[in-house]
Scaffold this active site. Structure first.
Site, PDB file in Angstrom:
ATOM      1  CE  LYS A   1      -4.196  -1.914   0.640  1.00  8.52           C
ATOM      2  NZ  LYS A   1      -5.377  -1.677  -0.197  1.00  8.52           N
TER       3      LYS A   1
ATOM      4  CB  SER B   1      -0.406  -8.243  -0.127  1.00 13.60           C
ATOM      5  OG  SER B   1      -1.016  -9.143   0.784  1.00 13.60           O
TER       6      SER B   1
END
Lengths: 316, 316
Positions: B54, B304
């Site tokens: 992110k 991730s």
């Protein structure tokens, strides 16, 4: 020859083991830099094959053997990372490994050895039982004993982590490693002394197993009587070969409490998202606890291993 | 323009964010390869700044703003990794960030935002409360809303992980990412489609939040009503921008059970010594569960993120 460990033995080890071990990454963390007031470079041997730097020394020793020696297999006594690493190295060469382990060794360590096809021989958890069983197996099989640290082939292999670190990061003011038997610290010190004379080498040790700290100051080996620390990879005492190199090339040895070790371990897990075992956290604890004058300096830290039982974490 | 997400936007994002994010390493594991019967390359965004990919999208969005826009700050609603990443990106640019969070958000996520100087505004944990508070802050401050995934700047930033992966590893047969809102999957698919047409892109989703799986098959967005999965980063539904790219460039979406997610997560921790959060384990679970025909193939997996509460592990 002033030291038993030649620099050329370490560069040869690097060539010998190159295709058998990982060139581990160097990671950084702004958060931990902030806590320490310095710029840290973490050489991640926890990401090494078999989960520890021990793969380097074990592979160097195993692949140094003649065909004839290798055919008789290798042998060691260890309840820790060297056991798994030696079994792995032997499997890579396609030879037998005999591992003498105390019968109270953690199940996870036994499983690691078995996973690499090592043959475990259990003994009572004391020195006499261990040595007599090791001698007996050596006699019966002719296997070559690969000592966990007091062995020049092993020490040279462990030094290859520092060779890589100095290629990966320039201009370090200091390099820290944990110290147990001294294989990693001696190999590191021999490399740094040769390649970067301005860089100081520091050993970090648990207060509950501070034989290296005391031996370094006394100028002679003072074995540990009853070590007691959460850093289960650092319970052993220095050997004569490692002590010689450490005395010559290491700048200082510092000690830290188990409480500081656990705090440092948790900080690395949380901030860096990597799993390190308590032994790896010892030099990190020394830096976080401001045991050294490190303000603004560039510091290499060897994270020695990542083998922990996830069902038994020290903070749960 | 067939897709809203241009490849050039991703290469520009890579330039823009280069000095603000880590180029994360690609790790491998013989043990996990053995379990899957394939050769896996793990792109470690769990080791990214703020602990997740992110950071890429957030930095690209924040550093895309004009001086005048930036001066009014940025705003988002998120209880997850995007919240911390946006606060971090804003701190790097020296601007304000306003983060709308449900009042039941985990303490550890709140602490992350506060640590980066973000201003948290709590709302009741429902869509209406969240949207009305977000609108109100936008009106009062003039801050730019940076949506967690349905934003071309964010999607372009997320795609930079795949750009790096394709530089780091050649000749991949397949790339897997988790899919929640679709930012990572769409960015990845746009990159792979352009640079390596032989490489298939697969999304992996929890069975308990399988809106992307169902939307992909239906050819229209089917939002998730009541998602229920341990993969707390994947509770959101696709947006129109991410759905468009995914429909066009993704080859398939597969689903896995929470049980398989937890097992995969633990295997990665134990074998690779890295900390991944449940969402990261979703594509690994798909590979371990043999949900795809992968025998002998070379497969990239984007891990991730690594933000987990160490006091609440799914196996303890």
């Amino acid at each position: 020859m002033v030291s038993g460990l030649e620099f050329s033995a370490i560069t040869e080890a690097a060539q010998r083991i190159r295709s058998h071990v990982h060139r581990t990454p160097v990671l950084t963390s702004k958060a931990i830099d902030g806590m320490c007031g310095a710029t840290l470079f973490f050489k991640c041997e926890n990401l090494q094959k078999a989960g520890a730097f021990k793969a380097r020394g074990a592979c160097n020793a195993v692949f140094s053997l003649s065909e004839e020696e290798a055919g008789r297999g290798v042998l060691t006594h260890s309840s820790g990372n060297h056991a798994g690493a030696l079994a792995m190295a032997a499997q890579k060469r396609g030879i037998k490994s005999y591992i003498v382990m105390p019968n109270n060794a953690p199940a996870v360590k036994q499983a690691a050895v078995e996973g690499y096809g090592g043959e475990i021989h259990f003994c009572e958890p004391n020195l006499t039982a261990r040595e007599s069983l090791t001698d007996k197996i050596a006699e019966q099989t002719g296997a070559t004993l690969i000592h966990p640290y007091n062995d020049l082939r092993v020490m040279a292999g462990q030094g290859t982590a520092a060779l890589e670190l100095l290629e990966q990061v320039q201009d370090l003011d200091m390099v820290l490693t944990p110290v147990g038997g001294g294989g990693l610290l001696s190999g590191t010190a021999a490399v740094v002394n040769r390649l970067s004379t301005k860089t100081k080498v520091i050993g970090a040790e648990p207060q509950g197993a501070d034989d290296a700290f005391r031996s370094f100051r006394a100028g002679k080996i003072i074995p540990m009587e009853e070590p007691n620390t959460i850093a289960d990879g650092l319970l052993t005492s220095l050997g004569d070969l490692t002590f010689e190199v450490i005395s010559k090339y290491v700048h200082d040895i510092v000690t830290v409490s188990d409480k500081a070790i656990i705090a440092a371990m948790r900080n690395v897990w949380e901030r860096m998202k990597i799993i390190i075992e308590p032994s790896s956290a010892v030099p990190v604890a020394a830096l976080m606890d401001k045991k050294l004058n490190i303000s603004g300096k560039r510091i290499g830290v060897v994270l020695s291993g990542g083998n922990v039982d996830l069902n038994r974490l020290p903070w749960s």
